[in-house]
Design an enzyme around this catalytic site. Structure first.
Site, short mmCIF file in Angstrom:
data_model
loop_
_atom_site.label_atom_id
_atom_site.label_comp_id
_atom_site.label_asym_id
_atom_site.label_seq_id
_atom_site.Cartn_x
_atom_site.Cartn_y
_atom_site.Cartn_z
N ASP A 189 0.86 -1.17 0.00
CA ASP A 189 0.00 0.00 0.00
C ASP A 189 0.92 1.24 0.00
O ASP A 189 2.10 1.13 0.37
CB ASP A 189 -0.86 -0.07 1.27
CG ASP A 189 -1.68 1.17 1.47
OD1 ASP A 189 -2.43 1.52 0.55
OD2 ASP A 189 -1.58 1.78 2.55
N LEU A 190 0.39 2.38 -0.40
CA LEU A 190 1.25 3.59 -0.47
C LEU A 190 1.12 4.45 0.78
O LEU A 190 2.03 4.51 1.61
CB LEU A 190 0.85 4.39 -1.73
CG LEU A 190 1.60 5.70 -1.95
CD1 LEU A 190 3.09 5.49 -2.15
CD2 LEU A 190 1.02 6.44 -3.16
N ASP A 191 -0.06 5.07 0.92
CA ASP A 191 -0.25 6.01 2.02
C ASP A 191 -0.27 5.26 3.35
O ASP A 191 -1.10 4.40 3.58
CB ASP A 191 -1.58 6.75 1.80
CG ASP A 191 -1.90 7.71 2.93
OD1 ASP A 191 -0.96 8.21 3.57
OD2 ASP A 191 -3.08 7.95 3.18
N THR B 290 0.99 10.42 3.34
CA THR B 290 0.32 11.49 2.58
C THR B 290 -1.02 11.84 3.23
O THR B 290 -1.67 12.79 2.80
CB THR B 290 0.09 11.08 1.11
OG1 THR B 290 -0.37 9.73 1.07
CG2 THR B 290 1.35 11.22 0.29
N LYS C 129 -8.73 7.00 5.44
CA LYS C 129 -7.50 6.29 5.08
C LYS C 129 -7.81 5.03 4.28
O LYS C 129 -8.63 4.21 4.71
CB LYS C 129 -6.70 5.95 6.34
CG LYS C 129 -6.06 7.17 6.96
CD LYS C 129 -5.11 6.81 8.08
CE LYS C 129 -4.43 8.06 8.60
NZ LYS C 129 -3.57 7.80 9.76
N SER D 278 -2.29 0.47 -4.43
CA SER D 278 -2.84 1.65 -3.75
C SER D 278 -4.15 2.10 -4.39
O SER D 278 -4.38 1.90 -5.57
CB SER D 278 -1.81 2.78 -3.86
OG SER D 278 -2.38 4.02 -3.54
N ALA D 279 -4.97 2.76 -3.58
CA ALA D 279 -6.22 3.33 -4.09
C ALA D 279 -5.97 4.65 -4.80
O ALA D 279 -6.83 5.16 -5.52
CB ALA D 279 -7.18 3.57 -2.93
N SER D 280 -4.78 5.22 -4.61
CA SER D 280 -4.53 6.57 -5.10
C SER D 280 -4.39 6.65 -6.61
O SER D 280 -3.82 5.76 -7.24
CB SER D 280 -3.26 7.13 -4.46
OG SER D 280 -2.99 8.41 -4.99
N ASN E 225 -2.81 9.20 -7.73
CA ASN E 225 -1.63 10.07 -7.81
C ASN E 225 -0.35 9.32 -7.45
O ASN E 225 0.67 9.94 -7.16
CB ASN E 225 -1.79 11.24 -6.84
CG ASN E 225 -2.98 12.12 -7.20
OD1 ASN E 225 -3.03 12.68 -8.29
ND2 ASN E 225 -3.93 12.25 -6.29
N LYS F 180 -10.67 -1.05 -2.08
CA LYS F 180 -10.50 -1.95 -0.95
C LYS F 180 -11.70 -1.73 -0.02
O LYS F 180 -12.13 -0.58 0.10
CB LYS F 180 -9.20 -1.62 -0.18
CG LYS F 180 -7.94 -1.72 -1.02
CD LYS F 180 -6.76 -1.08 -0.28
CE LYS F 180 -5.58 -0.90 -1.21
NZ LYS F 180 -4.47 -0.15 -0.60
N GLU G 232 0.07 -3.31 4.60
CA GLU G 232 -1.09 -2.41 4.64
C GLU G 232 -1.22 -1.70 5.99
O GLU G 232 -0.93 -2.28 7.02
CB GLU G 232 -2.38 -3.23 4.47
CG GLU G 232 -3.08 -3.07 3.16
CD GLU G 232 -3.63 -1.71 2.85
OE1 GLU G 232 -3.76 -0.85 3.74
OE2 GLU G 232 -3.93 -1.49 1.67
N ASP G 233 -1.71 -0.46 5.94
CA ASP G 233 -1.95 0.26 7.21
C ASP G 233 -3.44 0.48 7.47
O ASP G 233 -3.79 1.05 8.50
CB ASP G 233 -1.26 1.63 7.19
CG ASP G 233 -1.98 2.61 6.30
OD1 ASP G 233 -2.30 2.23 5.15
OD2 ASP G 233 -2.25 3.73 6.74
P1 B16 Z 1 -6.16 9.95 -4.47
P2 B16 Z 1 -3.58 4.13 -0.19
C1 B16 Z 1 -5.32 6.11 -0.42
O1 B16 Z 1 -4.02 5.63 -0.57
C2 B16 Z 1 -5.41 7.06 0.77
O2 B16 Z 1 -5.16 6.36 1.98
C3 B16 Z 1 -6.79 7.65 0.82
O3 B16 Z 1 -6.89 8.56 1.91
C4 B16 Z 1 -7.08 8.37 -0.49
O4 B16 Z 1 -8.39 8.90 -0.50
C5 B16 Z 1 -6.92 7.37 -1.64
O5 B16 Z 1 -5.62 6.82 -1.61
C6 B16 Z 1 -7.16 8.00 -2.99
O6 B16 Z 1 -6.14 8.92 -3.25
O7 B16 Z 1 -7.12 11.04 -4.12
O8 B16 Z 1 -4.72 10.39 -4.51
O9 B16 Z 1 -6.56 9.21 -5.71
O10 B16 Z 1 -3.58 4.06 1.31
O11 B16 Z 1 -4.55 3.15 -0.85
O12 B16 Z 1 -2.20 4.07 -0.78
MG MG Z 2 -2.85 3.19 3.27
#
Ligand code: B16
Ligand code: MG
Length: 220
Positions: free
Chosen positions: A10-12, A18, A46, A115-117, A119, A146, A170-171
């Site tokens: 996982d990233l964040d 972040t 998160k 990651s869900a991000s 970015n 997730k 994962e966190d």
């Molecule tokens: P974005 P992860 C998640 O990252 C964040 O924990 C979550 O707070 C955020 O809303 C999501 O990514 C989407 O991010 O707006 O950059 O697309 O923990 O899955 O790495």
């Molecule tokens: Mg995370």
């Protein structure tokens, strides 16, 4: 336990924090909308997708909005968030992460981001660690958030590994659930209070190697 070959991160909260920048961006937007959103509420966001995060904020404020308005506000939030991300420094990578990933790569493990991000690439570039990953699976290529296992199943598929050859770092509790639904063991980065279902728990990736983690997983 099958021999582990793939590591899915996982990233964040695992690679970089972040969450504080997500919070600052959501806070600025919710202030504009007159919604009382605080740092404790931010915990609920998160690991959650951008749109779902905004829907939670709307629930907190007791507001409703059309899909179009929601999309507009999510874009606005992302613009604010990216202003912080563009200023991200390489030294913001969490303690021990570079050593951990470098050691794992040298030992022949395959590494993927899960990651869900949307970015994630710009974040990994800013941290100067994009090249350490063999594959990037993130919100730009998966559609189910997730706890759906899609992100980790896709990671195993791209690494060309069977799912029981991969473990997840994962966190977020939704991420641990996603790993288990994918049939993978999950290393929780956090505490037993917030991640009771993790197979093993660590405070972070510092002062430990992947082989030590796999040995611990074999004991559970
Ligand atoms: P974005 P992860 C998640 O990252 C964040 O924990 C979550 O707070 C955020 O809303 C999501 O990514 C989407 O991010 O707006 O950059 O697309 O923990 O899955 O790495
Ligand atoms: Mg995370």
């Amino acid at each position: 336990m099958k021999e582990i070959k793939g590591l899915l991160f996982d990233l964040d909260g695992v690679i970089v924090d972040t969450a504080k920048y997500h919070y600052l961006a959501w806070k600025q937007l919710s202030d504009q909308l007159g919604i009382d959103f605080n740092i404790k509420d931010n915990e609920r966001l998160k690991g959650v997708s951008r749109m779902r995060s905004f829907e939670i904020i709307l629930e907190i404020g007791g507001c409703t909005m059309s899909e179009e308005e929601k999309e507009k506000n999510c874009s606005k939030k992302n613009e604010i968030y990216l202003e912080y991300i563009y200023q991200l420094k390489a030294n913001e990578v969490l303690p021990g992460v570079i050593e951990f990933l470098t050691d794992a790569k040298a030992k022949g493990y395959k590494l993927a981001l899960g990651s869900a991000s949307k970015n994630s690439r710009v974040i990994l570039e800013k941290l100067d660690i994009l090249d350490l990953f063999d594959e990037i699976v993130d919100g730009t290529i998966v559609s189910k958030a997730k706890p759906d296992p899609e992100v980790f199943l896709k990671g195993a598929e791209l690494l060309k590994l069977a799912k029981n050859r991969c473990i997840v770092f994962e966190d977020a509790s939704s991420g641990i659930e996603a790993a288990h639904s994918a049939g993978m063991l999950a290393v929780g980065i956090g505490t037993v209070e917030n991640l009771p279902e993790a197979d093993i728990l660590l405070a972070g990736l510092n002062n430990i190697t992947v082989d030590e983690i796999i040995n611990k997983l074999q004991e559970v």
